[in-house]
Motif scaffolding. Structure first.
Motif, PDB file in Angstrom:
ATOM      1  N   VAL A  39       0.131   3.232  -8.639  1.00 20.48           N
ATOM      2  CA  VAL A  39       0.034   1.867  -8.137  1.00 20.48           C
ATOM      3  C   VAL A  39       1.075   1.718  -7.035  1.00 20.48           C
ATOM      4  CG1 VAL A  39       0.205  -0.590  -8.679  1.00 20.48           C
ATOM      5  CG2 VAL A  39      -0.715   0.997 -10.391  1.00 20.48           C
ATOM      6  N   ALA A  40       0.614   1.410  -5.836  1.00 18.63           N
ATOM      7  CA  ALA A  40       1.515   1.223  -4.700  1.00 18.63           C
ATOM      8  C   ALA A  40       1.623  -0.268  -4.414  1.00 18.63           C
ATOM      9  CB  ALA A  40       0.980   1.961  -3.478  1.00 18.63           C
ATOM     10  N   VAL A  41       2.837  -0.808  -4.537  1.00 19.07           N
ATOM     11  CA  VAL A  41       3.089  -2.223  -4.293  1.00 19.07           C
ATOM     12  C   VAL A  41       4.061  -2.320  -3.133  1.00 19.07           C
ATOM     13  CG1 VAL A  41       3.959  -4.383  -5.266  1.00 19.07           C
ATOM     14  CG2 VAL A  41       2.803  -2.733  -6.748  1.00 19.07           C
ATOM     15  N   GLY A  42       3.668  -3.034  -2.060  1.00 17.53           N
ATOM     16  CA  GLY A  42       4.569  -3.229  -0.935  1.00 17.53           C
ATOM     17  C   GLY A  42       3.862  -3.110   0.387  1.00 17.53           C
ATOM     18  N   GLY A  43       4.624  -2.764   1.392  1.00 21.87           N
ATOM     19  CA  GLY A  43       4.112  -2.669   2.756  1.00 21.87           C
ATOM     20  C   GLY A  43       3.506  -1.309   3.046  1.00 21.87           C
ATOM     21  N   GLY A  44       3.373  -1.031   4.338  1.00 23.33           N
ATOM     22  CA  GLY A  44       2.714   0.190   4.780  1.00 23.33           C
ATOM     23  C   GLY A  44       3.366   1.459   4.271  1.00 23.33           C
ATOM     24  N   SER A  45       4.686   1.482   4.186  1.00 23.21           N
ATOM     25  CA  SER A  45       5.365   2.688   3.694  1.00 23.21           C
ATOM     26  C   SER A  45       5.053   2.931   2.230  1.00 23.21           C
ATOM     27  CB  SER A  45       6.881   2.570   3.890  1.00 23.21           C
ATOM     28  OG  SER A  45       7.186   2.504   5.258  1.00 23.21           O
ATOM     29  N   SER A  46       5.014   1.868   1.437  1.00 25.63           N
ATOM     30  CA  SER A  46       4.694   2.012   0.010  1.00 25.63           C
ATOM     31  C   SER A  46       3.257   2.479  -0.182  1.00 25.63           C
ATOM     32  CB  SER A  46       4.894   0.682  -0.720  1.00 25.63           C
ATOM     33  OG  SER A  46       6.235   0.281  -0.633  1.00 25.63           O
ATOM     34  N   VAL A  47       2.332   1.847   0.552  1.00 25.41           N
ATOM     35  CA  VAL A  47       0.932   2.252   0.452  1.00 25.41           C
ATOM     36  C   VAL A  47       0.771   3.679   0.970  1.00 25.41           C
ATOM     37  CG1 VAL A  47      -1.426   1.765   1.238  1.00 25.41           C
ATOM     38  CG2 VAL A  47       0.058  -0.115   0.510  1.00 25.41           C
ATOM     39  N   GLY A  48       1.478   4.011   2.050  1.00 21.87           N
ATOM     40  CA  GLY A  48       1.427   5.369   2.595  1.00 21.87           C
ATOM     41  C   GLY A  48       1.949   6.399   1.606  1.00 21.87           C
ATOM     42  N   LEU A  49       3.022   6.065   0.896  1.00 25.89           N
ATOM     43  CA  LEU A  49       3.541   6.972  -0.124  1.00 25.89           C
ATOM     44  C   LEU A  49       2.524   7.134  -1.244  1.00 25.89           C
ATOM     45  CD1 LEU A  49       5.724   8.725  -1.386  1.00 25.89           C
ATOM     46  CD2 LEU A  49       6.779   6.629  -2.285  1.00 25.89           C
TER      47      LEU A  49
ATOM     48  N   ILE B 274      -4.185   2.531  -6.808  1.00 26.75           N
ATOM     49  CA  ILE B 274      -4.395   1.090  -6.725  1.00 26.75           C
ATOM     50  C   ILE B 274      -3.352   0.568  -5.755  1.00 26.75           C
ATOM     51  CG2 ILE B 274      -4.280  -1.113  -7.952  1.00 26.75           C
ATOM     52  CD1 ILE B 274      -5.149   0.419 -10.478  1.00 26.75           C
ATOM     53  N   ALA B 275      -3.774  -0.239  -4.779  1.00 27.62           N
ATOM     54  CA  ALA B 275      -2.848  -0.770  -3.776  1.00 27.62           C
ATOM     55  C   ALA B 275      -2.679  -2.273  -3.954  1.00 27.62           C
ATOM     56  CB  ALA B 275      -3.357  -0.459  -2.373  1.00 27.62           C
ATOM     57  N   VAL B 276      -1.431  -2.715  -3.827  1.00 29.34           N
ATOM     58  CA  VAL B 276      -1.093  -4.135  -3.865  1.00 29.34           C
ATOM     59  C   VAL B 276      -0.247  -4.403  -2.625  1.00 29.34           C
ATOM     60  CG1 VAL B 276      -0.126  -6.018  -5.244  1.00 29.34           C
ATOM     61  CG2 VAL B 276      -1.045  -3.984  -6.398  1.00 29.34           C
ATOM     62  N   PRO B 277      -0.904  -4.659  -1.476  1.00 25.68           N
ATOM     63  CA  PRO B 277      -0.162  -4.777  -0.218  1.00 25.68           C
ATOM     64  C   PRO B 277       0.602  -6.096  -0.114  1.00 25.68           C
ATOM     65  CG  PRO B 277      -2.489  -5.178   0.153  1.00 25.68           C
ATOM     66  CD  PRO B 277      -2.352  -4.763  -1.284  1.00 25.68           C
ATOM     67  N   SER B 278       1.766  -6.013   0.535  1.00 28.80           N
ATOM     68  CA  SER B 278       2.568  -7.212   0.795  1.00 28.80           C
ATOM     69  C   SER B 278       2.750  -7.435   2.296  1.00 28.80           C
ATOM     70  CB  SER B 278       3.929  -7.097   0.099  1.00 28.80           C
ATOM     71  OG  SER B 278       4.651  -5.985   0.614  1.00 28.80           O
ATOM     72  N   THR B 279       2.009  -6.692   3.097  1.00 24.66           N
ATOM     73  CA  THR B 279       1.996  -6.873   4.551  1.00 24.66           C
ATOM     74  C   THR B 279       0.537  -6.929   4.995  1.00 24.66           C
ATOM     75  OG1 THR B 279       2.103  -4.496   4.993  1.00 24.66           O
ATOM     76  CG2 THR B 279       4.215  -5.680   4.875  1.00 24.66           C
ATOM     77  N   TYR B 280       0.310  -6.968   6.300  1.00 26.39           N
ATOM     78  CA  TYR B 280      -1.026  -7.268   6.808  1.00 26.39           C
ATOM     79  C   TYR B 280      -1.692  -6.169   7.628  1.00 26.39           C
ATOM     80  CZ  TYR B 280       0.689 -11.944   5.660  1.00 26.39           C
ATOM     81  OH  TYR B 280       1.216 -13.028   5.014  1.00 26.39           O
ATOM     82  N   SER B 281      -1.282  -4.927   7.508  1.00 27.20           N
ATOM     83  CA  SER B 281      -1.865  -3.887   8.366  1.00 27.20           C
ATOM     84  C   SER B 281      -3.308  -3.564   8.016  1.00 27.20           C
ATOM     85  CB  SER B 281      -1.036  -2.607   8.291  1.00 27.20           C
ATOM     86  OG  SER B 281      -1.292  -1.922   7.086  1.00 27.20           O
TER      87      SER B 281
END
Length: 186
Positions: free
Chosen positions: A10-20, A33-40
């Protein structure tokens, strides 16, 4: 992840977190599973990127496409306005490139145009009233559309320039996209 016996990521955060999270999924095959906190909008793409020794490599693999994405505008409330805007312009760049990609389609063009419209309106409202959940929710909607467009087409001039500049000089991803976009479009 392997040592912990993980059965998912589960990746929670911005692009770096989702990228990791995508890098973990790529190397382990674990579902993401992604939980983005930014808008890319990166969470809507099968695109991965790794920077090693000053060189950014990208690729596409269905293993890195999140199985589920959870959008919660409350998670974006702490994102400062300047980062909200550059993150959103990064998404706009995804949609704009989908308009001139060699493998675009009329459906992708409609999604890209709606994504740009939604993001532009939402970012103006977020800048005016940063605590407005409705505006931040619309920005996530725009991110979803813009990311989906990038996921359905190939990357072009804009992204290639940004990846070379970012990987070679350690430049921040969203800010680099924001600066380069008007020049790539011209």
């Amino acid at each position: 992840a392997r040592a912990a016996g993980a059965d998912g990521c589960v990746a929670v955060g911005g692009g770096s977190s989702v990228g990791l999270g995508k890098a973990i999924a790529l190397r382990t095959g674990l579902p993401l599973i992604a939980v983005p906190s930014t808008y890319s909008g990166s969470e809507m793409t099968p695109v991965w990127g790794l920077t090693e020794h000053g060189v950014k490599r990208t690729g596409r693999d269905p293993k890195v496409l999140p199985r589920s994405v959870v959008y919660d505008p409350e998670l974006t409330l702490s994102l400062p306005v300047p980062l909200s805007v550059t993150s959103g312009i990064n998404a706009v760049a995804h949609a704009v490139e989908a308009l001139y990609a060699p493998d675009t389609s009329p459906l992708i063009a409609l999604m890209a145009e709606e994504g740009v419209r939604a993001m532009a309106r939402a970012l103006a409202d977020v800048a005016e009233e940063p605590t407005c959940l409705e505006a931040r929710g619309r920005a996530l909607y725009g991110a979803w559309l813009c990311g989906s467009c990038l996921g359905a087409t190939t990357m072009g001039l804009h992204h290639k320039l940004c990846h070379v500049l970012g990987g070679s000089f350690g430049l921040p991803h969203a800010e680099t996209h924001t600066v380069v976009l008007p020049y790539a479009l011209a």
